[in-house]
Design an enzyme around this catalytic site. Structure first.
Site, PDB file in Angstrom:
ATOM      1  N   TYR A  26      -1.746  17.844  13.054  1.00 35.16           N
ATOM      2  CA  TYR A  26      -1.841  19.208  13.798  1.00 35.16           C
ATOM      3  C   TYR A  26      -1.954  20.226  12.585  1.00 35.16           C
ATOM      4  O   TYR A  26      -2.925  21.196  13.018  1.00 35.16           O
ATOM      5  CB  TYR A  26      -0.345  19.627  14.180  1.00 35.16           C
ATOM      6  CG  TYR A  26       0.038  18.734  15.117  1.00 35.16           C
ATOM      7  CD1 TYR A  26      -0.076  19.311  16.557  1.00 35.16           C
ATOM      8  CD2 TYR A  26       0.934  17.608  15.263  1.00 35.16           C
ATOM      9  CE1 TYR A  26       0.143  18.374  17.720  1.00 35.16           C
ATOM     10  CE2 TYR A  26       1.201  16.775  16.334  1.00 35.16           C
ATOM     11  CZ  TYR A  26       1.077  17.274  17.615  1.00 35.16           C
ATOM     12  OH  TYR A  26       1.306  16.417  18.750  1.00 35.16           O
ATOM     13  N   ASN A  49      -1.848  23.149  27.662  1.00 33.63           N
ATOM     14  CA  ASN A  49      -3.027  23.014  28.396  1.00 33.63           C
ATOM     15  C   ASN A  49      -3.501  21.702  27.930  1.00 33.63           C
ATOM     16  O   ASN A  49      -4.581  21.723  27.131  1.00 33.63           O
ATOM     17  CB  ASN A  49      -3.975  24.145  28.122  1.00 33.63           C
ATOM     18  CG  ASN A  49      -4.927  24.242  29.194  1.00 33.63           C
ATOM     19  OD1 ASN A  49      -5.435  23.023  29.787  1.00 33.63           O
ATOM     20  ND2 ASN A  49      -5.792  25.015  28.988  1.00 33.63           N
ATOM     21  N   CYS A  57      -5.993  14.761  22.984  1.00 31.40           N
ATOM     22  CA  CYS A  57      -4.808  15.021  22.435  1.00 31.40           C
ATOM     23  C   CYS A  57      -3.896  14.011  21.747  1.00 31.40           C
ATOM     24  O   CYS A  57      -3.273  14.024  20.640  1.00 31.40           O
ATOM     25  CB  CYS A  57      -3.794  16.063  23.069  1.00 31.40           C
ATOM     26  SG  CYS A  57      -3.470  15.196  24.821  1.00 31.40           S
ATOM     27  N   HIS A  58      -4.423  12.838  22.228  1.00 27.05           N
ATOM     28  CA  HIS A  58      -3.727  11.628  21.843  1.00 27.05           C
ATOM     29  C   HIS A  58      -4.071  11.216  20.243  1.00 27.05           C
ATOM     30  O   HIS A  58      -3.352  10.274  19.574  1.00 27.05           O
ATOM     31  CB  HIS A  58      -3.753  10.491  22.794  1.00 27.05           C
ATOM     32  CG  HIS A  58      -5.213   9.883  22.895  1.00 27.05           C
ATOM     33  ND1 HIS A  58      -6.081  10.338  23.751  1.00 27.05           N
ATOM     34  CD2 HIS A  58      -5.821   9.267  22.115  1.00 27.05           C
ATOM     35  CE1 HIS A  58      -7.265   9.863  23.557  1.00 27.05           C
ATOM     36  NE2 HIS A  58      -7.159   9.092  22.622  1.00 27.05           N
ATOM     37  N   GLU A  86      -8.253   2.152  20.284  1.00 26.51           N
ATOM     38  CA  GLU A  86      -9.401   2.739  19.512  1.00 26.51           C
ATOM     39  C   GLU A  86      -9.601   2.329  18.245  1.00 26.51           C
ATOM     40  O   GLU A  86     -10.655   2.484  17.669  1.00 26.51           O
ATOM     41  CB  GLU A  86      -9.135   4.251  19.625  1.00 26.51           C
ATOM     42  CG  GLU A  86      -9.125   4.802  21.021  1.00 26.51           C
ATOM     43  CD  GLU A  86      -9.033   6.346  20.822  1.00 26.51           C
ATOM     44  OE1 GLU A  86      -8.707   6.859  19.961  1.00 26.51           O
ATOM     45  OE2 GLU A  86      -9.555   6.876  21.847  1.00 26.51           O
TER      46      GLU A  86
END
Length: 108
Positions: A26, A49, A57-58, A86
């Site tokens: 973050y 949002n 956002c993951h 991923e």
DNA sequence: AAACTGACTTCTC
DNA sequence: GGAGAAGCCAGTT
């Protein structure tokens, strides 16, 4: 026309350029958005949002690589699963930032 | 405009 | 390493 450029918009943009297999904290996202100290605000933007798949956002985790909040279904569980899929390195329930923390310079 | 909130970060015990 | 407290920021009410 521009609705209203906000810190969140910068956050989304930054997150969007995070490649698969890598994650950003973050604080890093906040820094990319313009304020390294706005890590908190950055997280809020994601919650308020999530912008759907458009904003991965993951790929955003805490400074420790710990998986925090996830508004989407499955919560942190799904988040971890996605990152694993991923190719992100994991240490139990936390991301191995030593290997999977992304950087704009892409020093991989 | 002021106060409250929250998917953070860092320090100390 | 885990638990608690303080600091910082942008957005929402």
């Amino acid at each position: 026309m521009m609705n209203h450029m906000t810190f969140c918009d910068n956050v989304y943009q930054f997150i969007r350029k995070i490649p698969a297999g890598k994650v950003a904290t973050y604080g890093q996202v906040a820094a990319g958005a313009g304020n390294a100290k706005a890590a908190r605000a950055a997280g809020l933007c994601l919650k308020k949002n999530p912008d759907a798949p458009r904003t991965p956002c993951h790929r955003v985790v805490a400074a420790d690589g710990k998986l925090t909040g996830y508004s989407a279904a499955g919560g942190l569980l799904a988040k971890k699963d996605l990152l694993l899929a991923e190719g992100v390195f994991f240490l139990r329930d936390n991301v191995d930032l030593a290997r999977s923390q992304w950087s704009e310079h892409d020093a991989n």
